[in-house]
Design an enzyme around this catalytic site. Structure first.
Site, PDB file in Angstrom:
ATOM      1  N   TYR A 129      -1.544  -0.151  10.153  1.00  0.00           N
ATOM      2  CA  TYR A 129      -1.705  -0.644   8.778  1.00  0.00           C
ATOM      3  C   TYR A 129      -0.473  -0.273   7.945  1.00  0.00           C
ATOM      4  CZ  TYR A 129      -3.694  -1.151   4.062  1.00  0.00           C
ATOM      5  OH  TYR A 129      -3.919  -1.502   2.747  1.00  0.00           O
ATOM      6  N   SER A 183       0.863  -1.192   0.000  1.00  0.00           N
ATOM      7  CA  SER A 183       0.000   0.000   0.000  1.00  0.00           C
ATOM      8  C   SER A 183       0.890   1.231   0.000  1.00  0.00           C
ATOM      9  CB  SER A 183      -0.878   0.017   1.246  1.00  0.00           C
ATOM     10  OG  SER A 183      -1.493   1.284   1.403  1.00  0.00           O
TER      11      SER A 183
HETATM   12  P1  NDP Z   1     -11.252  -6.639   0.158  1.00  0.00           P
HETATM   13  O1  NDP Z   1     -11.585  -6.542   1.606  1.00  0.00           O
HETATM   14  O2  NDP Z   1     -12.212  -6.100  -0.844  1.00  0.00           O
HETATM   15  O3  NDP Z   1     -10.927  -8.177  -0.199  1.00  0.00           O
HETATM   16  C1  NDP Z   1     -10.030  -8.867   0.629  1.00  0.00           C
HETATM   17  C2  NDP Z   1      -9.781 -10.255   0.090  1.00  0.00           C
HETATM   18  O4  NDP Z   1      -8.823 -10.866   0.955  1.00  0.00           O
HETATM   19  C3  NDP Z   1     -11.011 -11.134   0.121  1.00  0.00           C
HETATM   20  O5  NDP Z   1     -10.916 -12.079  -0.924  1.00  0.00           O
HETATM   21  C4  NDP Z   1     -10.890 -11.813   1.486  1.00  0.00           C
HETATM   22  O6  NDP Z   1     -11.506 -13.096   1.576  1.00  0.00           O
HETATM   23  C5  NDP Z   1      -9.393 -12.000   1.574  1.00  0.00           C
HETATM   24  N1  NDP Z   1      -8.959 -12.084   2.947  1.00  0.00           N
HETATM   25  C6  NDP Z   1      -9.125 -11.186   3.950  1.00  0.00           C
HETATM   26  N2  NDP Z   1      -8.603 -11.652   5.083  1.00  0.00           N
HETATM   27  C7  NDP Z   1      -8.108 -12.879   4.800  1.00  0.00           C
HETATM   28  C8  NDP Z   1      -7.458 -13.858   5.558  1.00  0.00           C
HETATM   29  N3  NDP Z   1      -7.230 -13.705   6.868  1.00  0.00           N
HETATM   30  N4  NDP Z   1      -7.090 -15.005   4.946  1.00  0.00           N
HETATM   31  C9  NDP Z   1      -7.329 -15.207   3.637  1.00  0.00           C
HETATM   32  N5  NDP Z   1      -7.942 -14.300   2.864  1.00  0.00           N
HETATM   33  C10 NDP Z   1      -8.322 -13.153   3.446  1.00  0.00           C
HETATM   34  O7  NDP Z   1      -9.842  -5.924   0.033  1.00  0.00           O
HETATM   35  P2  NDP Z   1      -9.126  -5.209  -1.226  1.00  0.00           P
HETATM   36  O8  NDP Z   1      -9.358  -5.973  -2.446  1.00  0.00           O
HETATM   37  O9  NDP Z   1      -9.461  -3.772  -1.175  1.00  0.00           O
HETATM   38  O10 NDP Z   1      -7.599  -5.328  -0.768  1.00  0.00           O
HETATM   39  C11 NDP Z   1      -6.721  -6.328  -1.269  1.00  0.00           C
HETATM   40  C12 NDP Z   1      -5.294  -5.961  -0.888  1.00  0.00           C
HETATM   41  O11 NDP Z   1      -4.990  -4.673  -1.409  1.00  0.00           O
HETATM   42  C13 NDP Z   1      -5.056  -5.896   0.625  1.00  0.00           C
HETATM   43  O12 NDP Z   1      -3.776  -6.400   0.923  1.00  0.00           O
HETATM   44  C14 NDP Z   1      -5.110  -4.396   0.912  1.00  0.00           C
HETATM   45  O13 NDP Z   1      -4.383  -4.044   2.064  1.00  0.00           O
HETATM   46  C15 NDP Z   1      -4.497  -3.847  -0.358  1.00  0.00           C
HETATM   47  N6  NDP Z   1      -4.830  -2.444  -0.619  1.00  0.00           N
HETATM   48  C16 NDP Z   1      -6.122  -2.064  -0.904  1.00  0.00           C
HETATM   49  C17 NDP Z   1      -6.400  -0.742  -1.168  1.00  0.00           C
HETATM   50  C18 NDP Z   1      -7.772  -0.248  -1.490  1.00  0.00           C
HETATM   51  O14 NDP Z   1      -7.954   0.985  -1.562  1.00  0.00           O
HETATM   52  N7  NDP Z   1      -8.751  -1.109  -1.715  1.00  0.00           N
HETATM   53  C19 NDP Z   1      -5.336   0.289  -1.108  1.00  0.00           C
HETATM   54  C20 NDP Z   1      -4.030  -0.233  -0.796  1.00  0.00           C
HETATM   55  C21 NDP Z   1      -3.805  -1.545  -0.573  1.00  0.00           C
HETATM   56  P3  NDP Z   1     -13.058 -13.264   2.034  1.00  0.00           P
HETATM   57  O15 NDP Z   1     -13.862 -12.901   0.818  1.00  0.00           O
HETATM   58  O16 NDP Z   1     -13.218 -14.684   2.396  1.00  0.00           O
HETATM   59  O17 NDP Z   1     -13.269 -12.321   3.171  1.00  0.00           O
END
Ligand code: NDP
Length: 246
Positions: free
Chosen positions: A155, A141
């Site tokens: 974070y 991020s």
């Molecule tokens: P979402 O919350 O929309 O999706 C998260 C995904 O990760 C889901 O598929 C979820 O599974 C899975 N997940 C969450 N926790 C776990 C866990 N403990 N074990 C396995 N899978 C897990 O998040 P984003 O798509 O927005 O974010 C994805 C990545 O991008 C993250 O690392 C986030 O920090 C990073 N990011 C996002 C930004 C944004 O603005 N959106 C900005 C900067 C970085 P399930 O569906 O089962 O919950």
């Protein structure tokens, strides 16, 4: 264009958001994909059946990134069903905005367990079963680089940690021509950070291009880094943030 046909990828957190878009992009390029999720079983299974066909295998695996045993089982299952890995995307991550005074020790431990420890466990396990010239991409991020407002300390710390981890692992795996990089998104419209929230209006004022990015903006960069054309890019972090931290 990307030359990814018949490669094998392991993507964590592929059920929703950015991870799902990366799974979709890889499949469109002919990659067989195993992806993990924590709890969205129905969504994960629907995605897999939508994308699987006679040529492409898409394998959903329930595995909480905070649980090492669960991750190792998932890696083993994916390897058994798809073969040696060519690409790893560490995408699963938790968000969480809380200032120093608000954040609890439980919140801290959970963020560290998923965003740092989970990345370490998956990377170590997948790298051992990866073909030479493989690709490791971790979704970090821009919070690793700059704290734009209060509430990002823990974070941001986790995302700075994976950027540092990336640099070291790039050196460790260089002899095998495996590249290791971090993609650092700025605000991307997902359930974690919806573009129609009040917070989004505040955040948009910091973005040079004035709008949120899309999941596809991140997935396209991940696919490029996974491609043979990106063979000389390693040990670095690349922002996809509309100029947020410019
Ligand atoms: P979402 O919350 O929309 O999706 C998260 C995904 O990760 C889901 O598929 C979820 O599974 C899975 N997940 C969450 N926790 C776990 C866990 N403990 N074990 C396995 N899978 C897990 O998040 P984003 O798509 O927005 O974010 C994805 C990545 O991008 C993250 O690392 C986030 O920090 C990073 N990011 C996002 C930004 C944004 O603005 N959106 C900005 C900067 C970085 P399930 O569906 O089962 O919950």
């Amino acid at each position: 264009m990307q030359n990814l046909k018949n490669k094998v990828a392991f993507v964590t957190g592929g059920s929703r958001g950015i991870g799902q878009e990366i799974v979709r992009k890889f499949v469109s390029e002919g990659v067989n994909v195993a992806f993990t999720y924590a709890s969205s079983e129905e969504t994960a299974n629907l995605l897999a059946s939508e994308l699987s066909n006679e040529e492409i295998k898409v394998l959903p695996i329930k595995a909480d990134s905070s649980n090492a045993e669960s991750i190792l089982n998932a890696v083993e299952q994916a390897h058994r069903e798809l073969g040696n890995f060519d690409i790893l995307v560490n995408n699963a991550g938790l968000g969480g905005g809380a200032t120093l005074y608000e954040v609890s020790l439980d919140d801290f431990d959970r963020l560290v367990a998923v965003n740092i420890r989970g990345v370490f466990v998956v990377t170590q396990a997948v790298a051992a079963l990866m073909n030479d010239e493989g690709r490791i991409i971790t979704i970090g991020s821009t919070a690793a680089e700059r704290a734009m407002f209060p509430g990002t300390a823990v974070y941001g710390m986790t995302k700075a940690a994976v950027a540092g981890f990336t640099r070291g692992v790039a050196r460790d795996l260089a002899a095998r021509k495996i590249t290791v990089n971090t993609v650092q998104p700025g605000p991307i419209d997902t359930e974690m950070n919806p573009a129609d929230s009040q917070f989004a209006d505040f955040l948009r004022s910091f973005i040079a291009l004035g709008s949120y990015g899309t999941k596809s903006d991140v997935a396209e960069l991940a696919a490029f880094l996974a491609s043979p054309q990106a063979k000389f890019i390693t040990g670095t972090s690349i922002n996809v943030d509309g100029g947020l931290v410019s």
